[in-house]
Each structure stands twice: as structure tokens, then as C-alpha cells.
Scaffold this active site. Structure first.
Site, short mmCIF file in Angstrom:
data_model
loop_
_atom_site.label_atom_id
_atom_site.label_comp_id
_atom_site.label_asym_id
_atom_site.label_seq_id
_atom_site.Cartn_x
_atom_site.Cartn_y
_atom_site.Cartn_z
N SER A 31 39.70 28.51 -26.73
CA SER A 31 38.44 27.94 -26.98
C SER A 31 38.91 26.15 -25.82
CB SER A 31 37.93 27.34 -28.37
OG SER A 31 39.35 26.77 -28.67
N LYS A 32 37.42 26.08 -26.15
CA LYS A 32 38.02 24.65 -25.50
C LYS A 32 39.20 23.33 -26.55
CE LYS A 32 33.93 22.67 -23.71
NZ LYS A 32 33.51 21.33 -24.34
N ARG A 33 39.30 23.05 -27.21
CA ARG A 33 40.42 22.62 -28.16
C ARG A 33 41.23 23.41 -28.67
NH1 ARG A 33 34.97 21.85 -30.22
NH2 ARG A 33 34.42 20.17 -30.58
#
Length: 464
Positions: free
Chosen positions: A244-246
Site C-alpha cells: 500500500s501507499k503507506r
């Protein structure tokens, strides 16, 4: 089928990550397959975290991938009046209402529910109902607008990826549509946008499945056409956790910088959650012709860097040499190397591309033609013996005298040197590679040397 219209709607709170890129690819390919349209929407209502840099990175990623959109980019923050108008319409129809709960009240509400062992959620205290007395409106509190979500029945849809899904309305509380500052929430804005933009098919990650019942109920409350939904399984990193982006994700543009070709990235992304028989390598046009929304996987896909490298290597091998030359030139210049306009870059690419998995690896090879080389000390000690140096000096004299600088002429000069010294080809070719190229292994050495600027090569063989 009415004209197919799909969209991708990233939030500019960071880079375009791989999961969103895959969703964009599937949405684009589905629209192109059906002769429809593909829309780019920027969901920038998270004002505190949205940045112009992120917007520009998203646009650059879409451009690099070649996912041309027919409309957009459309920015949600430029549509605030429209969301307010729709919210007021819902209030007027008794389908939404003002809620004056403070954040402290909501926190207390959740804590009380937890203490009783109940599911946490808004308890509907400001929801109008026949015979119900609402609390007194507190002073100085700006209300939110909440949706009066149906309290009975269930939401049912036939997911393009998951198949039939049923979720009871009792699982959902009354969604906030508009915050006190007038900015809409995700679930409200996305419904109004998809309605206004006549979106017919929505592909997105399966983390949105729990949002879908609220959205379907909103579509129905507005009397708006309902799009078809396809919720794609997540992509797992090589550690088995969600990419994920995080956590663990790398931006699309980082892969461009690392030397991947966009068509290879699209090919690889397509195979993460979709298949067409046993086909592994296929063109963009082939994908469009095949991508009819069928054969979507219901299971998560695993990101495999080694497989991506293999796919990229296939595309580099098949790429036009002139195109590779234009792609590798700026990579050489960024290393501080001077590359003459007439340098035979296409020929260099042709000779070395079969050995490379990325454009950076290709630049690693070609750097030896334009800048100094530093062979490993072990290679120098092993191969550049006094006898080898004498043979290289003799070869240099033969190369100086060549009337033409071609691979056959260089090969003939090497044979002459071998005959004069009594050496075998490896005893000359390996030291030559170490001294000229900085490494003991290369493609056919006569072909490699022919690509050198003659002066650069002769300088490397001088003074041994």
C-alpha cells in the site's frame, strides 16, 4: 449496453502506487475494449494532506504508463457547490439531516457502546423520526449533514470480480455526507461524481467493499443510475503483507527511474489479478482486445520483483534499438558522461540488450564507452600479466594501422597478434576485455571494440 464509462480517482496525498496503477489499467482497458471513455478524477478533499506535487506525480505516472484519459483531470475541490446542492436536496426530501454531535459526544458514544459490548457507530440521536423529539441545537456547533441510511433490508450487488455480495443495512450507521467546513466525505463525493460523470463501471480495490452499500443506497436515494462494481483483490508484497501507499509500496515513477519500460510494467500489472489463458507476454493492443471484465482473480496477487525483471528483460530484448538509444542517453548524461550526437548508441544497445533486465543495467554496460573503467584488482592481477601486456601493446600497434574501424578488421588484427605471439584467443581476449572494458566478460570482443571511439580505445591500451 450504454456507452461504457470508467474512471480512476486517486487522492493526491502521495504518489500513485502500484495498486492504483493496476486499477487504472483495468479501468482503461475495459473502456477501450468496449469503445467507451476513461475519466481521470483527482479526489483532493483531504485538504490537509493533498499536495500539488502529488497531483503532478499522478499525472506523470499516467502519462508514462500511456493510460490516456478522455476527460479530466477533474478536481473535487472545484465542485463543492455541487455537493452542497445535492446534500440540500437530500435534506429537503427527508433523506439526510443535520447532526450537531460534537467530537467529544461521538467519542463518549463509542466508549459507552464498547462498555456494553455493542458494535460502535453513530446512534442516530439527531435523525428525525415521527413522534421523536430531537435534542436542543447547541450554540456554536456547526452541524454535519448525515445520510438517513435505510435501517432494514440488505444491499445486494453482483460484483464483477467477487460475484454476488449481500450486506445487511443494520451493519451501517448514518454516514456523514458533508463535514462542518462544507467539504464532502469520500463516500458522498464519489457518488455525486460518478452520477454526474455517467460512470457505468467502477473498478477499485476490495478494501472499498464496505463502502459500497452506503454508496448504493445513496445512488438509489438520488434516483441515479447505479454503476457496476468490480472489487479487485489486494496486491501483497514479497513479505506477504498488503502492498500500500503507506507500507512497502514504491511509486510508479520510481520504476521508471529504475529503468523499466512502461509496456513491461503494464504487462506485469495486468497479470496481477487477471489472465488470458497462459499468455505471459502480450501487447497493450492485445490486452485491450481481451479485457472484457472476465477472468478477474478473486484471490490476492503477490508482487514478485524477479518476475517483473524477467518481463522487462523480454521487452528490452524486443525493443527497437533506436528507441532504446533515446531512453538510455539521458541515463548516461546523468552520470556525467559525454555522449556525442553521432555515438553509435543504437548499435551498442543492440549488442548488450540481451544481457539486461533494466535500462539502468544497459546504461551500466554502455558507460564504459564514454567514461573511464576501473577493473577489479583481482581481475587485473589474474589477467594482466606481463605477457598479456606485451601482447596488448602489439595489438595496439595493429589497431593503429587499421584502414577502417570495423569488427572484421579488428578481428583480423587480433588474429595477426595471436599468430605473432603464439597465444590462444582467451589469453588475448580476456586481458583485452579487462583493460578496455573493465570486466573479463563481454559479448564478442571484436564487435564491442568496433563500437568504441578509436582514440578512447587506443588510449586505454597505451603505456601498459
Amino acid at each position: 449496453m450504454s456507452q461504457v464509462r470508467t474512471r480512476i480517482a486517486p487522492s493526491p496525498t502521495g504518489f500513485l502506487h502500484l495498486g492504483t496503477a493496476r486499477t487504472a489499467l483495468f479501468s482503461w482497458a475495459y473502456a477501450r475494449h468496449h469503445g467507451g471513455q476513461f475519466v481521470l478524477r483527482i479526489e483532493d478533499t483531504d485538504v490537509a494532506r493533498s499536495t500539488q506535487d502529488s497531483v503532478e506525480q499522478i499525472l506523470a505516472s499516467m502519462h508514462w504508463l500511456g493510460l490516456a484519459y478522455d476527460e479530466g483531470p477533474i478536481y473535487q475541490m472545484q465542485r463543492l457547490e455541487r455537493y452542497q446542492a445535492v446534500a440540500q436536496q437530500l435534506i429537503a426530501e427527508g433523506k439526510a439531516y443535520l447532526c450537531y454531535c460534537t467530537p467529544e459526544e461521538l467519542d463518549a458514544m463509542r466508549e459507552s457502546q464498547k462498555a456494553r459490548g455493542e458494535k460502535t457507530g453513530y446512534d442516530g440521536r439527531w435523525r428525525p423520526a415521527p413522534g421523536k423529539t430531537l435534542p436542543a441545537i447547541p450554540e456554536g456547533v456547526k452541524p454535519v449533514i448525515r445520510f438517513a441510511n435505510p435501517q432494514d433490508g440488505e444491499v445486494v450487488w453482483n460484483d464483477l470480480c467477487k460475484g454476488p455480495i449481500r450486506i445487511g443495512n443494520k451493519e451501517f450507521d448514518d454516514l456523514i455526507l458533508v463535514r462542518p467546513d462544507g467539504v464532502p466525505t469520500y463516500n458522498f463525493a464519489v457518488v455525486v461524481d460518478d452520477w454526474d460523470m455517467a460512470i457505468t463501471h467502477v473498478f477499485r480495490g476490495d478494501e472499498h467493499i464496505n463502502n459500497t452499500p452506503w454508496q448504493i443506497n445513496l445512488f438509489e436515494a438520488l434516483g441515479a443510475p447505479l454503476p457496476q462494481f468490480g472489487h479487485l483483490p489486494i496486491i501483497l508484497g514479497d513479505d506477504g503483507l498488503k502492498l500500500s501507499k503507506r507500507r512497502g509500496a514504491v511509486s510508479v515513477t520510481a520504476y521508471e527511474e529504475a529503468g523499466y519500460l512502461p509496456e513491461a510494467m503494464l504487462n506485469y500489472l495486468a497479470r496481477l489479478g487477471w489472465s488470458h489463458g497462459d499468455d505471459e507476454i502480450f501487447s497493450r493492443d492485445q490486452m485491450v482486445s481481451w479485457f472484457d471484465g472476465e477472468h478477474l482473480s478473486k484471490s490476492p496477487s503477490q508482487w514478485d520483483p524477479a518476475k517483473l525483471e524477467w518481463v522487462n528483460a523480454q521487452y528490452i530484448k524486443a525493443a527497437d534499438d533506436a528507441r532504446l538509444a533515446e531512453l538510455v542517453r539521458p541515463r548516461l548524461l546523468r552520470r556525467g558522461l559525454t555522449v556525442a550526437p553521432d555515438a553509435p548508441l543504437p548499435g551498442m544497445c543492440a549488442l548488450f540488450k540481451d544481457r539486461c533486465t533494466t535500462l539502468e543495467a544497459l546504461a551500466d554496460w554502455l558507460a564504459m564507452f564514454f567514461g573511464p573503467v576501473q577493473p577489479a584488482e583481482a581481475d587485473v592481477a589474474q589477467h594482466l600479466t606481463e605477457g598479456a601486456k606485451a601482447a596488448l601493446a602489439q595489438l595496439r600497434e595493429a589497431l593503429v594501422a587499421l584502414p577502417e574501424w570495423t569488427a572484421p578488421a579488428i578481428g583480423a588484427a587480433m588474429k595477426t597478434t595471436l599468430a605473432a605471439t603464439g597465444l590462444k584467443m582467451p589469453q588475448l581476449a580476456i586481458p583485452l576485455r579487462v583493460q578496455a572494458c573493465g570486466r573479463p566478460q563481454t559479448p564478442a570482443i571484436d564487435q564491442v571494440l568496433a563500437l568504441f571511439d578509436r582514440k578512447i580505445l587506443l588510449d586505454r591500451l597505451q603505456g601498459l
